[in-house]
Design a protein around this motif. Structure first.
Motif, PDB file in Angstrom:
ATOM      1  N   SER A  18       0.827  -1.216   0.000  1.00  0.00           N
ATOM      2  CA  SER A  18       0.000   0.000   0.000  1.00  0.00           C
ATOM      3  C   SER A  18       0.857   1.260   0.000  1.00  0.00           C
ATOM      4  O   SER A  18       0.518   2.258   0.639  1.00  0.00           O
ATOM      5  N   ARG A  19       1.962   1.209  -0.724  1.00  0.00           N
ATOM      6  CA  ARG A  19       2.849   2.366  -0.838  1.00  0.00           C
ATOM      7  C   ARG A  19       2.671   3.013  -2.213  1.00  0.00           C
ATOM      8  O   ARG A  19       3.587   3.057  -3.028  1.00  0.00           O
ATOM      9  N   LEU A  20       1.468   3.511  -2.440  1.00  0.00           N
ATOM     10  CA  LEU A  20       1.206   4.210  -3.691  1.00  0.00           C
ATOM     11  C   LEU A  20       2.085   5.453  -3.807  1.00  0.00           C
ATOM     12  O   LEU A  20       2.417   5.885  -4.911  1.00  0.00           O
ATOM     13  N   ASP A  21       2.466   6.006  -2.657  1.00  0.00           N
ATOM     14  CA  ASP A  21       3.356   7.171  -2.682  1.00  0.00           C
ATOM     15  C   ASP A  21       4.699   6.815  -3.311  1.00  0.00           C
ATOM     16  O   ASP A  21       5.237   7.571  -4.130  1.00  0.00           O
ATOM     17  N   CYS A  22       5.233   5.641  -2.977  1.00  0.00           N
ATOM     18  CA  CYS A  22       6.497   5.198  -3.575  1.00  0.00           C
ATOM     19  C   CYS A  22       6.324   4.900  -5.061  1.00  0.00           C
ATOM     20  O   CYS A  22       7.202   5.217  -5.872  1.00  0.00           O
ATOM     21  N   ALA A  23       5.202   4.279  -5.405  1.00  0.00           N
ATOM     22  CA  ALA A  23       4.949   3.956  -6.810  1.00  0.00           C
ATOM     23  C   ALA A  23       4.877   5.226  -7.652  1.00  0.00           C
ATOM     24  O   ALA A  23       5.425   5.286  -8.759  1.00  0.00           O
ATOM     25  N   ILE A  44       2.215  17.014  -0.368  1.00  0.00           N
ATOM     26  CA  ILE A  44       0.808  17.416  -0.314  1.00  0.00           C
ATOM     27  C   ILE A  44      -0.099  16.198  -0.456  1.00  0.00           C
ATOM     28  O   ILE A  44      -1.083  16.039   0.264  1.00  0.00           O
ATOM     29  N   ARG A  45       0.222  15.309  -1.387  1.00  0.00           N
ATOM     30  CA  ARG A  45      -0.658  14.173  -1.675  1.00  0.00           C
ATOM     31  C   ARG A  45      -0.639  13.106  -0.589  1.00  0.00           C
ATOM     32  O   ARG A  45      -1.663  12.501  -0.275  1.00  0.00           O
ATOM     33  N   TYR A  46       0.542  12.844  -0.045  1.00  0.00           N
ATOM     34  CA  TYR A  46       0.673  11.697   0.852  1.00  0.00           C
ATOM     35  C   TYR A  46       1.178  12.061   2.248  1.00  0.00           C
ATOM     36  O   TYR A  46       1.308  11.178   3.099  1.00  0.00           O
ATOM     37  N   GLY A  47       1.498  13.323   2.469  1.00  0.00           N
ATOM     38  CA  GLY A  47       2.001  13.726   3.773  1.00  0.00           C
ATOM     39  C   GLY A  47       3.429  13.296   4.029  1.00  0.00           C
ATOM     40  O   GLY A  47       3.876  13.242   5.174  1.00  0.00           O
ATOM     41  N   ASN A  48       4.161  12.977   2.963  1.00  0.00           N
ATOM     42  CA  ASN A  48       5.532  12.497   3.105  1.00  0.00           C
ATOM     43  C   ASN A  48       6.404  13.155   2.044  1.00  0.00           C
ATOM     44  O   ASN A  48       6.347  12.788   0.871  1.00  0.00           O
ATOM     45  N   GLY A  49       7.198  14.128   2.451  1.00  0.00           N
ATOM     46  CA  GLY A  49       8.057  14.829   1.509  1.00  0.00           C
ATOM     47  C   GLY A  49       9.375  14.135   1.249  1.00  0.00           C
ATOM     48  O   GLY A  49      10.176  14.606   0.438  1.00  0.00           O
ATOM     49  N   MET A  50       9.616  13.000   1.922  1.00  0.00           N
ATOM     50  CA  MET A  50      10.886  12.290   1.770  1.00  0.00           C
ATOM     51  C   MET A  50      10.763  11.032   0.922  1.00  0.00           C
ATOM     52  O   MET A  50      11.729  10.296   0.755  1.00  0.00           O
ATOM     53  N   VAL A  51       9.576  10.779   0.388  1.00  0.00           N
ATOM     54  CA  VAL A  51       9.353   9.522  -0.325  1.00  0.00           C
ATOM     55  C   VAL A  51      10.200   9.428  -1.594  1.00  0.00           C
ATOM     56  O   VAL A  51      10.652   8.343  -1.972  1.00  0.00           O
ATOM     57  N   TYR A  52      10.445  10.543  -2.264  1.00  0.00           N
ATOM     58  CA  TYR A  52      11.282  10.533  -3.469  1.00  0.00           C
ATOM     59  C   TYR A  52      12.692  10.055  -3.122  1.00  0.00           C
ATOM     60  O   TYR A  52      13.274   9.221  -3.819  1.00  0.00           O
ATOM     61  N   ASN A  53      13.236  10.571  -2.018  1.00  0.00           N
ATOM     62  CA  ASN A  53      14.565  10.136  -1.570  1.00  0.00           C
ATOM     63  C   ASN A  53      14.561   8.664  -1.174  1.00  0.00           C
ATOM     64  O   ASN A  53      15.534   7.938  -1.402  1.00  0.00           O
ATOM     65  N   GLU A  54      13.461   8.229  -0.582  1.00  0.00           N
ATOM     66  CA  GLU A  54      13.334   6.822  -0.191  1.00  0.00           C
ATOM     67  C   GLU A  54      13.409   5.910  -1.413  1.00  0.00           C
ATOM     68  O   GLU A  54      14.088   4.866  -1.400  1.00  0.00           O
ATOM     69  N   VAL A  55      12.734   6.312  -2.468  1.00  0.00           N
ATOM     70  CA  VAL A  55      12.732   5.524  -3.706  1.00  0.00           C
ATOM     71  C   VAL A  55      14.128   5.486  -4.331  1.00  0.00           C
ATOM     72  O   VAL A  55      14.580   4.438  -4.813  1.00  0.00           O
TER      73      VAL A  55
END
Length: 220
Positions: A18-23, A44-55
């Motif tokens: 359920s990590r649509l933010d990562c996808a 804004i969409r997922y409440g996580n501004g670090m997800v791009y770095n995570e990917v």
């Protein structure tokens, strides 16, 4: 180099977890959208501004550094594999959220969508200058929005993926928005209008003057 199955497993894990933010982040990475702009939109969409770095960290673990890299075994480009996976597994979820989002957004947000649709600007891969948004809104509805209202409207459209991201004073629409063209047509069941002129130098000067302030705003 990475095997295709390893990359697909990573993508599958995002969906099954359920990590649509990562996808969505990896999809934006594959299209070359810079971290600064993608991260602001994803926050804004997922409440996580670090997800791009995570990917990016996940990709480094499987030895992927660039979208144009090719897989070790099948020799397919990394970006093409990501695009196909995203369109098949993730896009239906995002499109449902977009359509559902139409029901929850405030009236002024819907009015901006109507303005864009009537001007035939709300289409896949298109972008619109920031100033043009509000000139167009005023031309259609004969009313002005306050700066606070503009911020709220933009946040709402970012949240439901109607706006994909904002960069250098331009509002970018996602390539997949054409898939809900019928819903947009129903929303804007009015004659097409002409776009008011906006001198290029005005847009540039506006962005230059306001850039530092805007980059600090949560919607940029």
């Amino acid at each position: 180099m990475v095997k295709e199955s390893t990359l697909v497993n990573l993508l599958d894990n995002y969906v099954s977890g359920s990590r649509l933010d990562c996808a969505e982040a990896i999809y934006m990475w594959a299209r070359g959208i810079p971290n600064e702009y993608a991260s602001s939109a994803l926050r804004i969409r997922y409440g996580n501004g670090m997800v791009y770095n995570e990917v990016i960290r996940d990709l480094k673990k499987i030895k992927v550094s660039k979208p144009i890299d090719r897989t070790e075994d099948t020799k397919f480009r990394i970006d093409r594999i990501i695009f196909e996976f995203f369109e098949e597994k993730c896009l239906p979820l995002i499109l449902d959220r977009m359509v559902d989002g139409f029901k929850a957004i405030m009236v002024k947000t819907k009015k901006l969508m109507i303005s864009l649709a009537r001007a035939d600007l709300l289409k896949g891969g298109n972008y619109v200058d920031w100033n043009t948004l509000w000139i167009l809104y005023r031309a259609v509805f004969n009313e002005e929005l306050t700066d606070f209202e503009k911020n709220v409207v933009i946040r709402e459209l970012l949240k439901i993926n109607v706006i994909e991201y904002i960069a250098e004073g331009k509002v970018h629409f996602p390539p997949y928005i054409d898939a809900i063209r019928q819903e947009l047509s129903n929303l804007a069941n009015m004659p097409k209008i002409e776009i008011p002129d906006l001198k290029e130098e005005e847009g540039k000067s506006w962005w230059k003057v306001n850039r530092e302030t805007l980059l600090k705003q949560p919607f940029i």
